[in-house]
Motif scaffolding. Structure first.
Motif, PDB file in Angstrom:
ATOM      1  N   THR A  66      -4.340   6.606   1.437  1.00 46.91           N
ATOM      2  CA  THR A  66      -3.813   5.245   1.350  1.00 46.91           C
ATOM      3  C   THR A  66      -4.342   4.606   0.085  1.00 46.91           C
ATOM      4  O   THR A  66      -5.551   4.599  -0.155  1.00 46.91           O
ATOM      5  CB  THR A  66      -4.231   4.401   2.571  1.00 46.91           C
ATOM      6  OG1 THR A  66      -3.792   5.070   3.758  1.00 46.91           O
ATOM      7  CG2 THR A  66      -3.614   3.019   2.523  1.00 46.91           C
ATOM      8  N   THR A 119      -8.345   5.007   0.221  1.00 47.51           N
ATOM      9  CA  THR A 119      -9.024   5.656   1.342  1.00 47.51           C
ATOM     10  C   THR A 119      -8.392   7.018   1.596  1.00 47.51           C
ATOM     11  O   THR A 119      -7.192   7.208   1.422  1.00 47.51           O
ATOM     12  CB  THR A 119      -8.936   4.813   2.634  1.00 47.51           C
ATOM     13  OG1 THR A 119      -7.572   4.587   2.959  1.00 47.51           O
ATOM     14  CG2 THR A 119      -9.661   3.491   2.488  1.00 47.51           C
ATOM     15  N   TRP A 120      -9.231   7.961   1.999  1.00 47.92           N
ATOM     16  CA  TRP A 120      -8.799   9.294   2.389  1.00 47.92           C
ATOM     17  C   TRP A 120      -9.358   9.544   3.773  1.00 47.92           C
ATOM     18  O   TRP A 120     -10.571   9.528   3.973  1.00 47.92           O
ATOM     19  CB  TRP A 120      -9.310  10.335   1.392  1.00 47.92           C
ATOM     20  CG  TRP A 120      -9.071  11.744   1.812  1.00 47.92           C
ATOM     21  CD1 TRP A 120     -10.011  12.654   2.179  1.00 47.92           C
ATOM     22  CD2 TRP A 120      -7.817  12.414   1.920  1.00 47.92           C
ATOM     23  NE1 TRP A 120      -9.427  13.847   2.498  1.00 47.92           N
ATOM     24  CE2 TRP A 120      -8.071  13.727   2.346  1.00 47.92           C
ATOM     25  CE3 TRP A 120      -6.493  12.033   1.710  1.00 47.92           C
ATOM     26  CZ2 TRP A 120      -7.049  14.655   2.561  1.00 47.92           C
ATOM     27  CZ3 TRP A 120      -5.491  12.957   1.917  1.00 47.92           C
ATOM     28  CH2 TRP A 120      -5.780  14.260   2.339  1.00 47.92           C
ATOM     29  N   PRO A 122       0.828  -1.210   0.000  1.00 48.18           N
ATOM     30  CA  PRO A 122       0.000   0.000   0.000  1.00 48.18           C
ATOM     31  C   PRO A 122       0.862   1.260   0.000  1.00 48.18           C
ATOM     32  O   PRO A 122       1.913   1.305   0.619  1.00 48.18           O
ATOM     33  CB  PRO A 122      -0.805  -0.099   1.296  1.00 48.18           C
ATOM     34  CG  PRO A 122      -0.725  -1.520   1.717  1.00 48.18           C
ATOM     35  CD  PRO A 122       0.557  -2.051   1.163  1.00 48.18           C
ATOM     36  N   ASP A 137      -4.237   1.019  -1.818  1.00 47.53           N
ATOM     37  CA  ASP A 137      -3.913  -0.402  -1.762  1.00 47.53           C
ATOM     38  C   ASP A 137      -4.242  -0.998  -3.126  1.00 47.53           C
ATOM     39  O   ASP A 137      -5.396  -1.318  -3.405  1.00 47.53           O
ATOM     40  CB  ASP A 137      -4.706  -1.083  -0.650  1.00 47.53           C
ATOM     41  CG  ASP A 137      -4.362  -2.547  -0.500  1.00 47.53           C
ATOM     42  OD1 ASP A 137      -3.422  -3.025  -1.170  1.00 47.53           O
ATOM     43  OD2 ASP A 137      -5.035  -3.238   0.288  1.00 47.53           O
ATOM     44  N   GLU A 143      -2.723  11.374   4.631  1.00 48.18           N
ATOM     45  CA  GLU A 143      -3.892  10.587   5.044  1.00 48.18           C
ATOM     46  C   GLU A 143      -4.508   9.819   3.874  1.00 48.18           C
ATOM     47  O   GLU A 143      -5.590   9.267   3.994  1.00 48.18           O
ATOM     48  CB  GLU A 143      -4.928  11.516   5.676  1.00 48.18           C
ATOM     49  CG  GLU A 143      -4.411  12.144   6.968  1.00 48.18           C
ATOM     50  CD  GLU A 143      -5.448  13.028   7.610  1.00 48.18           C
ATOM     51  OE1 GLU A 143      -6.293  12.482   8.349  1.00 48.18           O
ATOM     52  OE2 GLU A 143      -5.402  14.246   7.366  1.00 48.18           O
ATOM     53  N   ARG A 152       1.165   5.074   1.122  1.00 48.09           N
ATOM     54  CA  ARG A 152       0.623   6.017   2.095  1.00 48.09           C
ATOM     55  C   ARG A 152       1.264   7.373   1.869  1.00 48.09           C
ATOM     56  O   ARG A 152       2.484   7.502   1.860  1.00 48.09           O
ATOM     57  CB  ARG A 152       0.892   5.528   3.514  1.00 48.09           C
ATOM     58  CG  ARG A 152       0.027   4.337   3.872  1.00 48.09           C
ATOM     59  CD  ARG A 152       0.223   3.905   5.320  1.00 48.09           C
ATOM     60  NE  ARG A 152      -0.664   2.825   5.679  1.00 48.09           N
ATOM     61  CZ  ARG A 152      -0.489   1.557   5.332  1.00 48.09           C
ATOM     62  NH1 ARG A 152       0.545   1.210   4.608  1.00 48.09           N
ATOM     63  NH2 ARG A 152      -1.336   0.620   5.706  1.00 48.09           N
TER      64      ARG A 152
END
Length: 142
Positions: free
Chosen positions: A51, A60-61, A44, A53, A49, A46
């Motif tokens: 991410t 995702t935020w 993933p 994958d 904030e 990063r």
């Protein structure tokens, strides 16, 4: 009486018996095997904030999943992969589409427009910036 000589426009008689087959594997080779893209890290990604994958097909935020298409996830993964810098049109075409840049950036601009709209809906801080005549870069607040 002997059989007439074949002419160039005559049709051969129908074949009797089984038709030789190259085999099931040659007819249906199976799904293509995707090779790992060396520009995108295996684990993933990063960045602040954000991410991404790639294996789990999830972005995702701030812990909230973003509804992105496969193409939008791929573009975002390339932009977020280290080193985070300006990605030229040529580099993006090679990394995301796996093809050569032929000078037509319409498909890239369209993908960026959709990605920007979705990122703006998630948070105004997360942006894809244009570097005119060169390419794009990802701006993520720290």
């Amino acid at each position: 009486m002997p059989a007439p000589a074949p002419t160039p426009w005559s049709v051969p008689p129908p074949r009797r018996g089984p038709v030789p087959s190259p085999g099931l594997a040659a007819t249906y080779p199976g799904p293509p095997v995707e090779e790992a893209d060396p520009t995108v890290p295996a684990g993933p990604i990063r960045l602040g904030e954000l991410t991404i994958d790639a294996a789990g097909h999830l972005v995702t935020w701030r812990g909230e999943p973003l509804a992105l298409t496969r193409l939008e996830r791929a573009v975002l993964a390339v932009l977020a992969s280290p080193p985070v810098a300006v990605w030229t049109y040529e580099q993006l075409f090679g990394s995301v589409w796996g093809g050569a840049y032929l000078g037509d950036t319409a498909i890239l601009h369209s993908a960026m427009k959709r990605l920007r709209r979705k990122l703006r809906a998630a948070d105004d801080d997360l942006r894809v910036q244009t570097v005119r005549g060169v390419g794009y870069r990802l701006a993520v607040p720290n």
